[in-house]
Enzyme design. Structure first.
Site, PDB file in Angstrom:
ATOM      1  N   GLY A 285       0.830  -1.207   0.000  1.00 14.59           N
ATOM      2  CA  GLY A 285       0.000   0.000   0.000  1.00 14.59           C
ATOM      3  C   GLY A 285       0.860   1.249   0.000  1.00 14.59           C
ATOM      4  O   GLY A 285       2.057   1.214   0.313  1.00 14.59           O
ATOM      5  N   CYS A 286       0.242   2.385  -0.327  1.00 13.41           N
ATOM      6  CA  CYS A 286       1.013   3.619  -0.508  1.00 13.41           C
ATOM      7  C   CYS A 286       1.601   4.138   0.803  1.00 13.41           C
ATOM      8  O   CYS A 286       2.798   4.434   0.885  1.00 13.41           O
ATOM      9  CB  CYS A 286       0.155   4.686  -1.173  1.00 13.41           C
ATOM     10  SG  CYS A 286      -1.397   5.062  -0.330  1.00 13.41           S
ATOM     11  N   MET A 287       0.794   4.247   1.856  1.00 13.62           N
ATOM     12  CA  MET A 287       1.325   4.731   3.130  1.00 13.62           C
ATOM     13  C   MET A 287       2.266   3.714   3.759  1.00 13.62           C
ATOM     14  O   MET A 287       3.257   4.075   4.397  1.00 13.62           O
ATOM     15  CB  MET A 287       0.186   5.094   4.083  1.00 13.62           C
ATOM     16  CG  MET A 287      -0.505   6.400   3.718  1.00 13.62           C
ATOM     17  SD  MET A 287      -1.625   7.004   5.005  1.00 13.62           S
ATOM     18  CE  MET A 287      -3.005   5.885   4.810  1.00 13.62           C
TER      19      MET A 287
END
Length: 344
Positions: free
Chosen positions: A149-151
């Site tokens: 995921g991005c975070m």
């Protein structure tokens, strides 16, 4: 593959922000050809009518199709909503030699954590499916690969050097801030409330927390005691993560600098930024529009603050996926990817 062959690509869930970004990258990729674009909602309509940002793309006239029309491709990028891929993975795998999943369905290895954080995926969840971060993992040979995921990506890049070098205590606090595109088309927050505002999104229990713990533990051998909190930024793109750690007694600023230099010496898309000026530290303006993540760290008085910035739709999503495809197929790692963001 011969030198002139192109990888035949399907983008599943092509009308979302990540799917559209993938199409933009793949349409200009010299070794890839997007031949199948799926959208259950917009099946039959031309891509350029559905995604305005792609109406000038060379594939703008290609019609979106229903997922059950998928035919043989070399790689399928899954940008499907949570819970959808587990229901159709066998069918997709029958037509795609490689499935790169950008969704969260298979990121977690623990069944109880899947049930808690991805309940829509739990019924069709299976293991083992490798979790692949290009900078830390060998090239996978499996036919299905899950991407971070991005975070989580930003937090992992910030923390990895400290744990890999054994410089910090396991206790960690991560404060991650993200732009509005991170919520996808389904975000319900009105622009009038988002613009000019910074607010808490989720202070406890975020689904990226177990993902970060799992990844750091797998990559370094030490699983952190992690507090992860997420906040919303009044920007469209970008993730900015700050990680607060406590140094071990024998560690200081010189060891921290060496750890980051060593960890990313050969990483094409992770740059160590820093210097006397605050403008030299990672920031969104220097990474948005690129597949580059910037990291930096400052140690003082037994404490270390590490920061990371990346574009959530690129290094935190579509760009990372194209980077993975390049490595798996033996292409140049940076093929079709920008290393420099738009400025200002």
């Amino acid at each position: 593959m011969s030198e002139n062959d192109k990888v035949k690509v399907a983008v599943l869930g092509a009308s979302g922000f990540i799917g559209a970004e993938l199409i933009r990258l793949l349409a200009a990729h010299p070794k890839a050809e997007p031949v199948f674009l799926s959208s259950q909602q917009y099946a039959g309509r031309p891509l350029g009518q559905v995604v305005s940002g792609l109406r000038n793309s060379p594939v703008a006239g290609r019609r979106m199709r229903s997922l059950d029309e998928l035919t043989k491709v070399d790689v399928a990028f899954s940008c499907l909503p949570g819970g959808v891929l587990p229901k159709v993975l066998d069918d997709v795998s029958a037509e795609a030699d490689l499935v790169l999943n950008l969704g969260g369905d298979y990121r977690l290895h623990d069944a109880a954590e899947v049930a808690e954080h991805y309940p829509e995926s739990a019924a069709g969840w299976r293991q083992p499916i490798p979790y692949y971060v290009p900078e830390f993992c060998p090239r996978p040979a499996e036919p299905v690969v899950n991407l971070p995921g991005c975070m989580a990506s930003a937090a992992i890049y910030a923390l990895y050097p400290l744990f890999a070098a054994g410089l910090v205590e396991p206790r960690v606090v991560v404060d991650a801030k993200t732009g509005s595109s991170g919520g996808g088309h389904g975000g319900a927050e009105h622009p009038a409330l988002r613009d000019g505002n910074v607010r808490a999104h989720k202070l406890h229990g975020h689904r990226h927390a177990p993902e970060i713990r799992q990844a750091i533990g797998e990559f370094t051998g030490t699983t952190p005691d992690l507090q992860f909190s997420a906040f919303s930024l009044p920007v469209v793109r970008g993730v900015y993560a700050a990680a607060y750690t406590w140094l071990r007694p024998d560690a200081g600023a010189p060891e921290v600098r060496r750890a980051y230099a060593k960890a990313y010496a050969d990483a094409r898309f992770v740059r160590v930024a820093g210097g006397r000026s605050p403008m030299a530290l990672p920031m969104l303006k220097t990474v948005n529009g690129s597949n580059t993540a910037e990291v930096g760290a400052s140690a003082e008085g037994g404490r270390c603050v590490a920061v990371a910035a990346l574009d959530n739709l690129l290094k935190g999503g579509a760009g990372q996926a194209v980077q993975a495809m390049n490595l798996i197929f033996g292409f140049d790692e940076g093929l079709g990817l920008a290393e420099v963001g738009a400025w200002p």
